[in-house]
Design a protein around this motif. Structure first.
Motif, PDB file in Angstrom:
ATOM      1  N   ARG A   1     -82.822 -49.659  53.994  1.00 24.46           N
ATOM      2  CA  ARG A   1     -82.400 -50.294  55.239  1.00 24.46           C
ATOM      3  C   ARG A   1     -81.731 -49.240  56.097  1.00 24.46           C
ATOM      4  N   PHE A   2     -81.821 -49.415  57.403  1.00 25.34           N
ATOM      5  CA  PHE A   2     -81.244 -48.457  58.340  1.00 25.34           C
ATOM      6  C   PHE A   2     -80.312 -49.195  59.301  1.00 25.34           C
ATOM      7  N   ILE A   3     -79.099 -48.706  59.430  1.00 23.38           N
ATOM      8  CA  ILE A   3     -78.126 -49.283  60.353  1.00 23.38           C
ATOM      9  C   ILE A   3     -77.670 -48.171  61.291  1.00 23.38           C
ATOM     10  N   ASP A   4     -78.069 -48.251  62.550  1.00 20.79           N
ATOM     11  CA  ASP A   4     -77.735 -47.186  63.501  1.00 20.79           C
ATOM     12  C   ASP A   4     -76.438 -47.511  64.238  1.00 20.79           C
ATOM     13  N   GLY A   5     -76.028 -46.570  65.084  1.00 23.18           N
ATOM     14  CA  GLY A   5     -74.763 -46.720  65.787  1.00 23.18           C
ATOM     15  C   GLY A   5     -74.711 -47.936  66.691  1.00 23.18           C
ATOM     16  N   LYS A   6     -75.820 -48.238  67.339  1.00 27.63           N
ATOM     17  CA  LYS A   6     -75.853 -49.389  68.240  1.00 27.63           C
ATOM     18  C   LYS A   6     -75.614 -50.681  67.465  1.00 27.63           C
ATOM     19  N   THR A   7     -76.273 -50.806  66.322  1.00 25.56           N
ATOM     20  CA  THR A   7     -76.088 -51.993  65.488  1.00 25.56           C
ATOM     21  C   THR A   7     -74.662 -52.070  64.968  1.00 25.56           C
ATOM     22  N   LEU A   8     -74.136 -50.931  64.521  1.00 23.10           N
ATOM     23  CA  LEU A   8     -72.769 -50.885  64.002  1.00 23.10           C
ATOM     24  C   LEU A   8     -71.768 -51.316  65.071  1.00 23.10           C
ATOM     25  N   ALA A   9     -71.935 -50.817  66.287  1.00 23.46           N
ATOM     26  CA  ALA A   9     -71.034 -51.188  67.383  1.00 23.46           C
ATOM     27  C   ALA A   9     -71.112 -52.685  67.686  1.00 23.46           C
ATOM     28  N   GLU A  10     -72.313 -53.251  67.617  1.00 28.05           N
ATOM     29  CA  GLU A  10     -72.474 -54.685  67.870  1.00 28.05           C
ATOM     30  C   GLU A  10     -71.790 -55.508  66.785  1.00 28.05           C
ATOM     31  N   TRP A  11     -71.904 -55.062  65.545  1.00 28.93           N
ATOM     32  CA  TRP A  11     -71.215 -55.757  64.455  1.00 28.93           C
ATOM     33  C   TRP A  11     -69.698 -55.756  64.689  1.00 28.93           C
ATOM     34  N   ILE A  12     -69.186 -54.595  65.079  1.00 24.50           N
ATOM     35  CA  ILE A  12     -67.740 -54.476  65.313  1.00 24.50           C
ATOM     36  C   ILE A  12     -67.310 -55.404  66.444  1.00 24.50           C
ATOM     37  N   LYS A  13     -68.071 -55.420  67.540  1.00 22.38           N
ATOM     38  CA  LYS A  13     -67.724 -56.278  68.675  1.00 22.38           C
ATOM     39  C   LYS A  13     -67.782 -57.758  68.302  1.00 22.38           C
ATOM     40  N   ALA A  14     -68.752 -58.121  67.455  1.00 20.28           N
ATOM     41  CA  ALA A  14     -68.942 -59.529  67.107  1.00 20.28           C
ATOM     42  C   ALA A  14     -67.965 -60.025  66.053  1.00 20.28           C
ATOM     43  N   THR A  15     -67.527 -59.133  65.159  1.00 22.60           N
ATOM     44  CA  THR A  15     -66.796 -59.582  63.970  1.00 22.60           C
ATOM     45  C   THR A  15     -65.423 -58.957  63.783  1.00 22.60           C
ATOM     46  N   TYR A  16     -65.237 -57.738  64.306  1.00 21.60           N
ATOM     47  CA  TYR A  16     -64.077 -56.953  63.879  1.00 21.60           C
ATOM     48  C   TYR A  16     -63.351 -56.282  65.047  1.00 21.60           C
ATOM     49  N   LEU A  17     -63.577 -56.756  66.258  1.00 23.83           N
ATOM     50  CA  LEU A  17     -63.096 -56.026  67.425  1.00 23.83           C
ATOM     51  C   LEU A  17     -61.568 -55.989  67.516  1.00 23.83           C
ATOM     52  N   SER A  18     -60.907 -57.109  67.302  1.00 23.52           N
ATOM     53  CA  SER A  18     -59.443 -57.109  67.437  1.00 23.52           C
ATOM     54  C   SER A  18     -58.795 -56.185  66.409  1.00 23.52           C
ATOM     55  N   GLU A  19     -59.286 -56.208  65.182  1.00 24.53           N
ATOM     56  CA  GLU A  19     -58.754 -55.323  64.153  1.00 24.53           C
ATOM     57  C   GLU A  19     -59.050 -53.859  64.475  1.00 24.53           C
ATOM     58  N   PHE A  20     -60.253 -53.620  64.986  1.00 21.32           N
ATOM     59  CA  PHE A  20     -60.657 -52.261  65.359  1.00 21.32           C
ATOM     60  C   PHE A  20     -59.734 -51.705  66.435  1.00 21.32           C
ATOM     61  N   MET A  21     -59.499 -52.494  67.476  1.00 19.83           N
ATOM     62  CA  MET A  21     -58.654 -52.044  68.571  1.00 19.83           C
ATOM     63  C   MET A  21     -57.212 -51.819  68.112  1.00 19.83           C
ATOM     64  N   SER A  22     -56.753 -52.653  67.202  1.00 16.83           N
ATOM     65  CA  SER A  22     -55.407 -52.490  66.666  1.00 16.83           C
ATOM     66  C   SER A  22     -55.277 -51.194  65.876  1.00 16.83           C
ATOM     67  N   LYS A  23     -56.264 -50.903  65.065  1.00 18.92           N
ATOM     68  CA  LYS A  23     -56.200 -49.700  64.224  1.00 18.92           C
ATOM     69  C   LYS A  23     -56.286 -48.422  65.049  1.00 18.92           C
ATOM     70  N   PHE A  24     -56.956 -48.503  66.195  1.00 15.07           N
ATOM     71  CA  PHE A  24     -57.079 -47.322  67.056  1.00 15.07           C
ATOM     72  C   PHE A  24     -56.101 -47.375  68.242  1.00 15.07           C
ATOM     73  N   ASN A  25     -55.163 -48.333  68.185  1.00 14.72           N
ATOM     74  CA  ASN A  25     -54.131 -48.460  69.231  1.00 14.72           C
ATOM     75  C   ASN A  25     -54.725 -48.591  70.630  1.00 14.72           C
ATOM     76  N   ILE A  26     -55.708 -49.465  70.749  1.00 19.20           N
ATOM     77  CA  ILE A  26     -56.378 -49.689  72.030  1.00 19.20           C
ATOM     78  C   ILE A  26     -55.938 -51.043  72.573  1.00 19.20           C
ATOM     79  N   GLU A  27     -55.543 -51.072  73.822  1.00 17.90           N
ATOM     80  CA  GLU A  27     -55.112 -52.326  74.438  1.00 17.90           C
ATOM     81  C   GLU A  27     -56.318 -53.182  74.808  1.00 17.90           C
ATOM     82  N   ASP A  28     -56.148 -54.489  74.662  1.00 17.52           N
ATOM     83  CA  ASP A  28     -57.215 -55.438  74.969  1.00 17.52           C
ATOM     84  C   ASP A  28     -57.295 -55.651  76.477  1.00 17.52           C
TER      85      ASP A  28
END
Length: 299
Positions: free
Chosen positions: A141-168
């Motif tokens: 199976r192949f998971i490219d950057g575009k797919t990975l970014a979509e997964w993060i936006k759909a499922t993990y965005l708030s946690e991602f932004m918190s870990k990288f200190n990014i404001e919503d």
């Protein structure tokens, strides 16, 4: 956040940090009901043997554990000679398929069933072809950057932004887009020419013929009786329409039934394959059916 911003954050840290900080918790959240024992097994690079992450699924048929191994990369996967080149990845894949995966709970060991290449970049078409052709009897199976970014936006965005200190900022994420709309948007970008041609073909058909073609785009081959049953008409009423569609090169027929003819209704087989792959990549296998995609694009 957009895809580019997410991927920049991932590429600015080490692969190990990315695995521990993002990939493992993303998988644990997104696939909590499907994947078990998601582990970072590649911390010790001398012992990883081509696998950074392992997990298993329970086979719906045999109820046995089926193990998966993920190799995590940053940047494009290509046919070159570097760490992201096909030569290095082939060696890692060979190691991965021969590595024993110990399971402490049942004191057994397993081999992976499927090898997954996950990267923040693109996976070049030739690279995909070469790796798959080298291991004809193995699953990839192949998971490219575009797919990975979509997964993060759909499922993990708030946690991602918190870990990288990014404001919503709220204005860059379309949270109202449904899974079906997401799949359709992707297909319209990837298969613009084919979808345009298929839509034009639909406009040239009357309503009965459209219903017939729709059924065969969703599933083929189908016999005349099955088509008539699915669209709620008598078999005798559609046989004339089927004959006309065959004469017009929209459909073809053999002993197994009727098919959409390759090339004469756009390259529908490529669009269908792209839809099925995208549904699988995004984890919507149990939520989205092909008829919903067909209706969303063409009907």
């Amino acid at each position: 956040m957009n895809d580019e911003e997410i991927l920049k954050c991932l590429n600015d840290i080490s692969e190990d940090e990315m695995i521990e900080k993002v990939i493992i918790p993303l998988y644990e959240k997104k696939f909590s009901k499907r994947f078990y024992d998601i582990e970072f097994t590649g911390k010790d690079k001398k012992e990883d043997q081509g696998i950074d992450i392992t997990y298993y699924e329970i086979s719906p048929d045999t109820k046995a554990k089926e193990y998966f191994g993920i190799q995590v990369k940053q940047g494009d996967i290509n046919t070159g000679k570097g760490a992201n080149g096909i030569a290095a990845i082939s060696v890692q894949a060979q190691q991965a398929f021969t590595k024993k995966i110990p399971n402490v709970k049942d004191k057994s060991s397993y081999y992976i069933k499927t090898y997954i290449i996950l990267t923040t970049g693109d996976i070049k078409a030739k690279a995909r072809e070469q790796i798959v052709d080298q291991f004809k009897d193995k699953n990839f199976r192949f998971i490219d950057g575009k797919t990975l970014a979509e997964w993060i936006k759909a499922t993990y965005l708030s946690e991602f932004m918190s870990k990288f200190n990014i404001e919503d900022e709220d204005d860059e994420v379309d949270e109202d887009e449904s899974p079906i709309e997401s799949i359709i948007s992707f297909l319209e970008d990837e298969f613009k020419k084919d979808i345009k041609e298929i839509r034009a073909s639909f406009r040239a058909l009357d309503s009965c013929k459209c219903k017939i073609v729709r059924e065969l785009m969703i599933k083929s081959p189908l016999k005349a009786f099955a088509i008539a049953k699915n669209i709620g008409m008598a078999k005798s009423s559609i046989e004339h329409e089927l004959d006309e569609l065959v004469r017009e090169d929209v459909l073809e027929v053999d002993e197994d039934g009727y098919y959409v003819k390759y090339g004469n209704l756009g390259n529908w087989s490529a669009v269908l394959q792209g839809a099925e792959l995208r549904i699988n990549q995004l984890g919507y296998d149990s939520e989205i059916e092909i008829w919903q995609i067909v209706d969303g694009i063409f009907c």
